[in-house]
Write an enzyme that holds these catalytic residues in place. Structure first.
Site, mmCIF file in Angstrom:
data_model
loop_
_atom_site.group_PDB
_atom_site.id
_atom_site.type_symbol
_atom_site.label_atom_id
_atom_site.label_comp_id
_atom_site.label_asym_id
_atom_site.label_seq_id
_atom_site.Cartn_x
_atom_site.Cartn_y
_atom_site.Cartn_z
ATOM 1 C CD GLU A 1 -1.581 10.562 20.357
ATOM 2 O OE1 GLU A 1 -1.601 9.449 19.178
ATOM 3 O OE2 GLU A 1 -1.703 9.884 21.264
ATOM 4 C CD GLN B 1 -3.035 1.398 2.770
ATOM 5 O OE1 GLN B 1 -1.848 1.241 3.791
ATOM 6 N NE2 GLN B 1 -3.723 0.754 2.506
ATOM 7 C CD GLU C 1 -12.130 -3.929 4.879
ATOM 8 O OE1 GLU C 1 -12.843 -3.648 5.489
ATOM 9 O OE2 GLU C 1 -12.455 -5.158 4.437
ATOM 10 C CB SER D 1 2.765 6.769 5.237
ATOM 11 O OG SER D 1 1.542 6.397 6.004
#
Lengths: 383, 379
Positions: A368, A123, A242, A126
């Site tokens: 967070e 994937q 998921e 990021s």
């Protein structure tokens, strides 16, 4: 062909359990780190030969076509047996993406090779400057004749060194008004010239994720999925049930088992201070399990999960982290010794879960970010 | 199942309407100036809607429903901070009475509870450090004109009960007796707790108890008490869930409306995250309670029920105390004042957390009931 969905839940569970107990190799149970493709290859190729690579895909695309309820049972039984996760991004992400948004040609080109494990996907989301703020990603894809020319850098790419392909998000319209707009989904063959993969060694000393550098990589235009500049909303739509598994009690339960093994070996059950901490954690895991069941019921009933499922991820990963910390604290001076070690007649790895617990509170949307989601979408606190 | 879910939703809605129509918080504050912890008039309204008889058999005028329904009402009344001793009487006393073995007396007492005519309080505790009813020093002994009770009971709630259900040891085990509040040889002294509820200390100096007043024989008394205590622990957890939900709502309202530095407090991420942490505590209480209610309505085994009760009470006790403490902090200085509503809920949480075993006591019991070997297997 067996109609699995027609079986009762309990009969299906027993069938899966019996199969895993008979066929899943003992030495691969509850691995102490994420295993590489070479280590799990034999097991997953065996699954593929039996047609079980993609339990959740519709049968028309080569999947088993299990209902959400049956998929959940299948996953729970794998967790129960301690089955090692494979490089499953093709099954979990690319398949559903192409089944929903792909062209027929894309489906024919990629889906059978996911099922056979000829293609192994990773994937590409990021980037060094786009983590929690993923929509600020800067990898560029510029149309040039019949290709896109891709430049940029992806990071934290799990097991890219074992992958043959990457699905990635790239910016195709830098002039778009909102940063979420102008992003497209591309399928990239990692053997293409200009792709460089560099594993990153993590804090536990393992190489589970990589940096992927993309330098003038030429990607055929037919490898763009869906409409150009619609990648962000497609990626969001792919977040299905998921999200439930990020809040699974499995890691915390495994850690609790480890804690008990150490407690038995070191006779900590006589220590009232330890017992109070143990009871707290036992209750934390028990209530996590009950809450998980509540969300699982929604999935079984075919209902979409709400934003509230974020609290489950927070609680699951922070509980896992607290247990792992108590394992370390309960090992005394031996806590500094890496790897499995002997306590009497028991072998215990004190440190690996301590390290495993650290990324869990970061990946899948850091805790967070999950708190931000809950504050906004569940508590509806004005900003 | 669907039907029950709908029924439960309707029941929760009617509890919400009930407390909304009642100025509960101002009644809690007004009662503090009196020597009463609740209003008999409000009590008969609870009887009129049938909730006092949820666990009372139909033959005694009740609805004969489960712990699930009682817990829904307890949660809703907790949210509204109703001062009446619902869990103490319609939960605890009714459960103990139902578990005895004197059917004639039980039917009368349960009918009294369902109709709201009389209130009963369980007098079992003698040591504030111990939440187990297994070792009473209070005795029942033969006297000149029949058996008499001698001993001392503490923290009996509500103090204003019309009669008490008193546990006493004999050579054959623990028995339970109905003792009227004005019985000869009984001294009752009442004390207000932090939440304004009133508890009694009973001193029994040879109180005569005729056979007809024996609710449970020595072979049955302890088990009846244990069943009642487990049910009351779960219901106290339900009330604490309701109180905590309300504290979370009050806190979120405050964060959203109070402005400092030209923004609502809720614009500050540190406060948003703290509010989420409270929300997580509330959801954990809800999960633990759901499991405990399922066990109590589905499993008769006492050890299983006790473990479920300890799980719910350990969670509720610690989570509600944490929510209450944090709610005060997030309200700032106003939260520390008598006029702020958070304090009214906090007081009740302190009282309920301490009642029938606090969180540490329940963690000890829960740990003692754990099957250790089976857990080690999955490491």
């Amino acid at each position: 062909m067996t109609d699995w969905n027609a079986m009762s839940d309990e009969a299906f569970r027993q069938a899966v359990r019996a199969d895993l107990e008979a066929n899943y190799p003992e030495h691969l149970r509850y691995p102490s780190r994420r295993l590489r493709w070479q280590e799990v290859r034999e097991w997953y190729l065996d699954r593929a030969a039996r047609g079980w690579t993609a339990p959740g895909w519709p049968q028309a695309f080569g999947g088993v076509g299990l209902t959400p309820a049956k998929q959940l049972i299948y996953i729970e039984e794998q967790e129960r047996r301690g089955v090692a996760r494979g490089p499953d991004q093709g099954v979990v992400m690319v398949g559903p993406l192409l089944i929903r948004y792909g062209t027929e040609a894309q489906q024919q080109a990629f889906l059978p090779r996911i099922l056979s494990w000829e293609h192994i996907w990773c994937q590409g989301y990021s980037e060094p400057n786009a983590g929690s703020d993923l929509a600020s990603l800067r990898t560029r894809a510029v149309a040039d004749g019949d290709v896109y020319i891709v430049n940029g850098q992806k990071t934290w790419t799990t097991l890219a060194q074992d992958a043959t392909h990457m699905f990635l998000l790239a910016r195709t319209d830098p002039a778009a008004e909102r940063k979420q707009e102008g992003i497209s989904f591309l399928l990239v063959d990692l053997r293409t010239e200009g792709v460089h993969i560099r594993p990153i060694r993590n804090i536990a000393g393992h190489e589970e994720f990589c940096e992927v550098f993309l330098e003038d990589v030429r990607v055929p235009r037919e490898n763009l999925v869906g409409s150009p500049n619609e990648g962000w909303s497609m990626a969001k739509a792919l977040l299905g049930f998921e999200r439930l598994f990020l809040g699974s009690p499995k890691l915390a339960r495994q850690a609790l088992g480890r804690l008990h093994r150490l407690a038995a070996a070191r006779e900590l059950y006589r220590d009232p201070g330890f017992m109070d901490q143990l009871a707290r954690l036992e209750l934390d895991v028990a209530d996590l399990g009950e809450a998980y069941e509540g969300f699982a019921e929604q999935v079984r009933a075919g209902q979409p999960l709400g934003a509230d499922v974020s609290w489950l991820k927070i609680w699951a990963t922070e509980t896992f982290d607290r247990i792992a910390a108590l394992i370390v604290a309960s090992a005394g001076s031996a806590a500094a010794i890496p790897g499995p070690q002997s306590f009497g007649d028991r072998s215990v790895d004190v440190l690996n879960l301590y390290f495993d617990a650290m990324p869990a509170t970061i990946y899948g949307g850091s805790n967070e970010i999950q708190r931000n989601i809950l504050a906004k979408q569940v508590l509806r606190l004005p900003e | 199942m669907e039907d029950r879910q709908d029924e439960h939703r309707m029941l929760a809605d009617s509890v919400r309407d009930f407390v909304r129509a009642d100025a509960t918080l101002s009644r809690v504050r007004a009662l503090r100036e009196t020597h009463q912890s609740f209003s008999r008039e409000a009590w008969s309204r609870l009887a009129d809607v049938g909730w006092l008889g949820i666990r009372v058999p139909e033959a005694a005028g009740g609805l004969d429903l489960g712990v699930a329904e009682l817990a829904i009402v307890a949660e809703g009344l907790g949210r509204g901070r109703l001062p009446e001793p619902f869990v103490e009487v319609a939960g605890f006393a009714a459960a103990v009475i139902r578990s005895g073995d004197n059917d004639v007396l039980a039917r009368d007492l349960l009918a009294d509870i369902a109709s709201g005519r009389r209130l009963y309080a369980v007098a079992w505790q003698e040591d504030s450090q111990d939440a187990s009813p297994a070792r009473p020093l209070c005795t029942v002994q033969p006297g000149g004109a029949g058996p008499v009770l001698t001993g001392r009971k503490i923290l009996v709630t509500p103090a204003e009960a019309d009669a008490y259900i008193v546990s006493a040891a004999s050579a054959d085990g623990i028995a339970l007796y109905r003792v009227a509040a004005d019985a000869p040889g009984l001294d009752v002294s009442a004390q207000a707790l932090v939440d304004g509820s009133r508890v009694a200390e009973l001193r029994l100096h040879g109180v005569p108890v005729p056979d007809g007043d024996r609710l449970a024989s020595p072979g049955r008394g302890l088990e009846a008490l244990e069943h009642g205590v487990a049910e009351a622990q779960v219901l106290a957890s339900a009330e604490m869930l309701g109180l905590s939900e309300q504290l979370l709502a009050l806190t979120n309202d405050y964060l959203a409306t109070r402005r400092q530095f030209d923004r609502p407090l809720s614009a500050f991420q540190v406060l948003r995250h703290r509010a989420v942490n409270l929300y997580i505590q509330v959801e954990l209480m809800r999960a633990a309670l759901r499991q405990a209610v399922r066990v109590l309505d589905g499993d008769d085994d006492l050890a299983v029920r006790q473990q479920a009760a300890s799980r719910a009470k350990a969670r509720a006790g610690s989570a509600a105390m944490a929510v209450a403490r944090e709610a005060v902090q997030l309200h700032g200085a106003i939260g520390y004042t008598e006029e702020a509503d958070v304090g009214v809920h906090l007081h009740r949480i302190v009282a309920l957390s301490a009642w029938l075993g606090n969180a540490a006591w329940h963690r000890r019991r829960y740990a003692a009931l754990l099957p250790r070997e089976s857990l080690e297997a999955v490491s």
